[in-house]
Enzyme design. Structure first.
Site, mmCIF file in Angstrom:
data_model
loop_
_atom_site.group_PDB
_atom_site.id
_atom_site.type_symbol
_atom_site.label_atom_id
_atom_site.label_comp_id
_atom_site.label_asym_id
_atom_site.label_seq_id
_atom_site.Cartn_x
_atom_site.Cartn_y
_atom_site.Cartn_z
ATOM 1 N N GLU A 106 0.820 -1.206 0.000
ATOM 2 C CA GLU A 106 0.000 0.000 0.000
ATOM 3 C C GLU A 106 0.859 1.263 0.000
ATOM 4 O O GLU A 106 1.962 1.267 0.531
ATOM 5 C CB GLU A 106 -0.852 0.051 1.270
ATOM 6 C CG GLU A 106 -1.758 -1.134 1.433
ATOM 7 C CD GLU A 106 -2.552 -1.073 2.727
ATOM 8 O OE1 GLU A 106 -3.333 -1.994 2.957
ATOM 9 O OE2 GLU A 106 -2.379 -0.123 3.510
ATOM 10 N N CYS A 119 3.104 8.419 1.865
ATOM 11 C CA CYS A 119 3.433 7.377 2.838
ATOM 12 C C CYS A 119 3.692 6.086 2.074
ATOM 13 O O CYS A 119 2.820 5.613 1.348
ATOM 14 C CB CYS A 119 2.256 7.223 3.798
ATOM 15 S SG CYS A 119 2.449 5.871 4.964
ATOM 16 N N CYS A 126 4.796 -7.590 7.310
ATOM 17 C CA CYS A 126 5.669 -7.124 8.386
ATOM 18 C C CYS A 126 5.835 -8.242 9.409
ATOM 19 O O CYS A 126 4.908 -8.995 9.667
ATOM 20 C CB CYS A 126 5.055 -5.901 9.067
ATOM 21 S SG CYS A 126 6.140 -5.140 10.309
ATOM 22 N N CYS A 130 2.853 -6.154 15.824
ATOM 23 C CA CYS A 130 2.139 -5.224 16.709
ATOM 24 C C CYS A 130 0.651 -5.617 16.750
ATOM 25 O O CYS A 130 0.033 -5.849 15.707
ATOM 26 C CB CYS A 130 2.311 -3.781 16.223
ATOM 27 S SG CYS A 130 4.038 -3.268 16.247
ATOM 28 N N CYS A 133 -2.196 -3.606 14.757
ATOM 29 C CA CYS A 133 -1.876 -3.218 13.376
ATOM 30 C C CYS A 133 -2.371 -4.256 12.375
ATOM 31 O O CYS A 133 -2.145 -5.458 12.552
ATOM 32 C CB CYS A 133 -0.362 -3.038 13.231
ATOM 33 S SG CYS A 133 0.171 -2.707 11.544
ATOM 34 N N GLY A 186 5.403 -2.566 6.729
ATOM 35 C CA GLY A 186 6.758 -3.056 6.955
ATOM 36 C C GLY A 186 7.546 -2.270 7.976
ATOM 37 O O GLY A 186 7.159 -1.173 8.397
ATOM 38 N N GLU A 187 8.673 -2.850 8.386
ATOM 39 C CA GLU A 187 9.582 -2.214 9.330
ATOM 40 C C GLU A 187 10.849 -1.836 8.561
ATOM 41 O O GLU A 187 11.645 -2.712 8.193
ATOM 42 C CB GLU A 187 9.894 -3.197 10.478
ATOM 43 C CG GLU A 187 11.055 -2.803 11.374
ATOM 44 C CD GLU A 187 10.973 -1.366 11.901
ATOM 45 O OE1 GLU A 187 9.890 -0.915 12.305
ATOM 46 O OE2 GLU A 187 12.015 -0.688 11.871
ATOM 47 N N SER A 218 10.025 5.747 9.999
ATOM 48 C CA SER A 218 9.368 5.376 11.259
ATOM 49 C C SER A 218 9.739 3.939 11.605
ATOM 50 O O SER A 218 9.602 3.034 10.786
ATOM 51 C CB SER A 218 7.851 5.508 11.092
ATOM 52 O OG SER A 218 7.190 5.053 12.251
ATOM 53 N N SER A 241 7.971 4.420 17.103
ATOM 54 C CA SER A 241 6.625 4.033 17.540
ATOM 55 C C SER A 241 6.687 3.513 18.962
ATOM 56 O O SER A 241 7.009 2.355 19.194
ATOM 57 C CB SER A 241 6.074 2.961 16.595
ATOM 58 O OG SER A 241 6.047 3.472 15.283
ATOM 59 N N LEU A 242 6.373 4.367 19.902
ATOM 60 C CA LEU A 242 6.527 3.999 21.311
ATOM 61 C C LEU A 242 5.243 3.358 21.853
ATOM 62 O O LEU A 242 5.275 2.241 22.360
ATOM 63 C CB LEU A 242 6.916 5.251 22.117
ATOM 64 C CG LEU A 242 7.607 5.003 23.445
ATOM 65 C CD1 LEU A 242 8.835 4.119 23.300
ATOM 66 C CD2 LEU A 242 7.990 6.335 24.107
ATOM 67 N N HIS A 243 4.149 4.051 21.799
ATOM 68 C CA HIS A 243 2.812 3.550 22.160
ATOM 69 C C HIS A 243 2.600 3.215 23.631
ATOM 70 O O HIS A 243 1.467 2.974 24.048
ATOM 71 C CB HIS A 243 2.402 2.352 21.298
ATOM 72 C CG HIS A 243 2.471 2.590 19.830
ATOM 73 N ND1 HIS A 243 1.956 3.725 19.233
ATOM 74 C CD2 HIS A 243 3.023 1.864 18.814
ATOM 75 C CE1 HIS A 243 2.173 3.666 17.932
ATOM 76 N NE2 HIS A 243 2.818 2.556 17.649
ATOM 77 N N ASN A 317 -6.550 3.913 14.557
ATOM 78 C CA ASN A 317 -7.432 3.548 13.445
ATOM 79 C C ASN A 317 -7.978 2.175 13.788
ATOM 80 O O ASN A 317 -7.217 1.204 13.757
ATOM 81 C CB ASN A 317 -6.613 3.406 12.151
ATOM 82 C CG ASN A 317 -6.647 4.657 11.311
ATOM 83 O OD1 ASN A 317 -7.682 5.271 11.126
ATOM 84 N ND2 ASN A 317 -5.487 5.010 10.801
ATOM 85 N N CYS A 360 -2.511 1.667 8.264
ATOM 86 C CA CYS A 360 -1.526 0.684 7.823
ATOM 87 C C CYS A 360 -2.129 -0.701 7.584
ATOM 88 O O CYS A 360 -2.680 -1.311 8.482
ATOM 89 C CB CYS A 360 -0.453 0.605 8.913
ATOM 90 S SG CYS A 360 0.938 -0.399 8.482
HETATM 91 N N1 SAH Z 1 7.143 -0.446 11.273
HETATM 92 C C1 SAH Z 1 7.244 0.967 11.382
HETATM 93 C C2 SAH Z 1 6.515 1.756 10.304
HETATM 94 C C3 SAH Z 1 5.171 1.286 9.805
HETATM 95 S S1 SAH Z 1 3.741 1.559 10.791
HETATM 96 C C4 SAH Z 1 6.816 1.415 12.765
HETATM 97 O O1 SAH Z 1 6.435 0.566 13.556
HETATM 98 O O2 SAH Z 1 6.939 2.586 13.075
HETATM 99 C C5 SAH Z 1 3.540 3.314 10.892
HETATM 100 C C6 SAH Z 1 2.868 3.759 12.177
HETATM 101 O O3 SAH Z 1 1.487 3.389 12.194
HETATM 102 C C7 SAH Z 1 3.483 3.140 13.425
HETATM 103 O O4 SAH Z 1 3.608 4.126 14.438
HETATM 104 C C8 SAH Z 1 2.456 2.105 13.820
HETATM 105 O O5 SAH Z 1 2.559 1.734 15.158
HETATM 106 C C9 SAH Z 1 1.183 2.838 13.463
HETATM 107 N N2 SAH Z 1 -0.020 2.017 13.371
HETATM 108 C C10 SAH Z 1 -0.148 0.749 12.951
HETATM 109 N N3 SAH Z 1 -1.429 0.346 13.018
HETATM 110 C C11 SAH Z 1 -2.135 1.402 13.489
HETATM 111 C C12 SAH Z 1 -3.506 1.619 13.790
HETATM 112 N N4 SAH Z 1 -4.416 0.655 13.608
HETATM 113 N N5 SAH Z 1 -3.865 2.828 14.261
HETATM 114 C C13 SAH Z 1 -2.942 3.819 14.443
HETATM 115 N N6 SAH Z 1 -1.647 3.682 14.174
HETATM 116 C C14 SAH Z 1 -1.235 2.474 13.708
#
Ligand code: SAH
Length: 379
Positions: A106, A119, A126, A130, A133, A186-187, A218, A241-243, A317, A360
């Protein structure tokens, strides 16, 4: 939303040589093998990276028989459009592309008044897992090649450069891609060499020529990759991406936290800032009742105290069949307020393209779930 174009997934695309995998010397060698003088490489290169040609037929200063030969055995557009969706406001375009081996990826174009941010994906699928995701659910299929990463940018550069291509957008300037974020599937640090080869092509003044500061990578927080990035010449921006501010919670959301716990990631980021003097962005997807409490905001503020950083709060999302839901606007504002009061620059990111599955991995998932690729129902 409008679905601009849908085509059936081709079963087998012809295996053509992608010129996007070549640097200028390799392109010159390839063309020399076709009996061409060295200056041809320069011409073809300029058509690709400066004039955003979409096919060989438009390369008017090349001999006709060469154009025919190239069209038969090579390509500069290795991505096949599967689905393209435009949001209601006509300011977000989401595409699903098929690669030569049938994998899909995508990319999303977001149009702002002055910026056109793209983007892009770095892998098909990936491996990071997570739990919130959509991309993670299918696992990793494979790394993208440098040419496949660059191809996503060229696709949209062509699209923006050609005003005859629909849809008419709400903004008219600027007409080329101004910013790139590696935040698609992807990462990127798990596909380091290919991503970096692509970044060189995208920033090289002789090729696509976008300023490195206009590109952000990212990462889920692979600490050795962050250290490696700190030593690169290119001034690519870093987002992490800390979360969650502690290991117990972060491991639930981001399983690779077991290998690279919060404090190790933050230590790598501190080393990165010390070496580059660049401000780092922390991404934090807010999930109702999971990671959005005032106590966690305080804990996060404590961890980030004194760092040259910025926090980007993103209401989740929501993805189908998930236990996680987005935080309310009020709770997001409260979380942001606590960080700001602690002196941490914080923004709450607007949700873009939510009705077109712009999160994503969500479009691929919707398309894969539909029985007939030609009759996709999105949403
Ligand atoms: N692998 C990398 C980049 C791809 S994801 C990373 O982890 O940063 C890009 C961003 O979207 C990351 O911060 C990821 O955690 C976030 N993301 C993934 N799924 C999501 C969702 N459902 N809602 C909000 N952010 C999301």
């Amino acid at each position: 939303m409008t679905i601009r174009m849908q085509i059936a997934l081709p079963t087998e695309a012809p295996a053509r040589r992608s010129l996007l995998e070549m640097d200028q010397a390799q392109l010159a060698d390839y063309l020399a093998g076709l009996g061409q003088p060295r200056f041809r490489a320069r011409q073809v290169w300029e058509w690709i990276y400066k004039r955003f040609a979409g096919d060989f037929a438009t390369m008017s200063n090349l001999p006709k028989d060469l154009r025919t030969r190239l069209a038969a055995e090579a390509t500069i557009a290795p991505l096949t459009l599967v689905t393209e969706i435009v949001s209601q406001d006509r300011d977000t375009v989401k595409t699903l592309f098929q690669l030569h081996d049938g994998q899909t990826i995508e990319a999303v174009l977001m149009l702002y008044d002055e910026r056109r941010t793209l983007c892009i994906s770095s892998q098909a699928g990936c491996a990071m897992g997570c739990t919130f995701c959509a991309t993670a659910q299918g696992g990793l299929a494979r790394n993208l090649t440098p040419g496949e990463i660059v191809a996503q940018v060229l696709y949209f550069a062509r699209y923006l450069a050609d005003p005859t291509l629909p849809p008419a957008t709400v903004v008219t300037r600027p007409t080329s891609v101004t910013n790139i974020v590696l935040m698609g599937m992807g990462e990127p640090l798990h596909n380091y060499a290919n991503v970096w080869a692509a970044l060189h092509r995208l920033t090289d003044a002789d090729a696509f020529g976008l300023g490195a500061r206009h590109i952000t990578l990212s990462t889920v927080g692979l600490a050795p990759g962050i250290d490696r990035m700190a030593d690169e010449d290119l001034q690519i921006g870093l987002a992490v991406s800390l979360h969650a501010p502690n290991d117990e919670l972060r491991t639930q959301l981001v399983p690779v936290n077991k290998g690279y716990p919060v404090d190790e990631v933050l230590a790598a980021v501190r080393r990165y800032i010390a070496k580059t003097n660049r401000r780092v962005t922390f991404e934090y997807a807010l999930m109702a009742g999971i990671n959005d409490t005032p106590a966690l905001a305080q804990e996060l503020a404590g961890k980030l105290q004194g760092m040259l950083c910025h926090v980007n709060l993103i209401p989740l999302n929501p993805i189908p069949d998930s236990k996680y839901q987005p935080t309310s606007d009020a709770d997001a504002a409260r979380f942001a307020q606590i960080l700001r009061e602690a002196g941490i620059p914080t923004t709450v990111r607007l949700r873009r393209g939510i009705e077109i599955n712009a999160g994503c991995g969500q479009l691929r998932r919707a398309v894969n779930k539909a029985a007939q690729p030609g009759a996709v129902t999105i949403g």
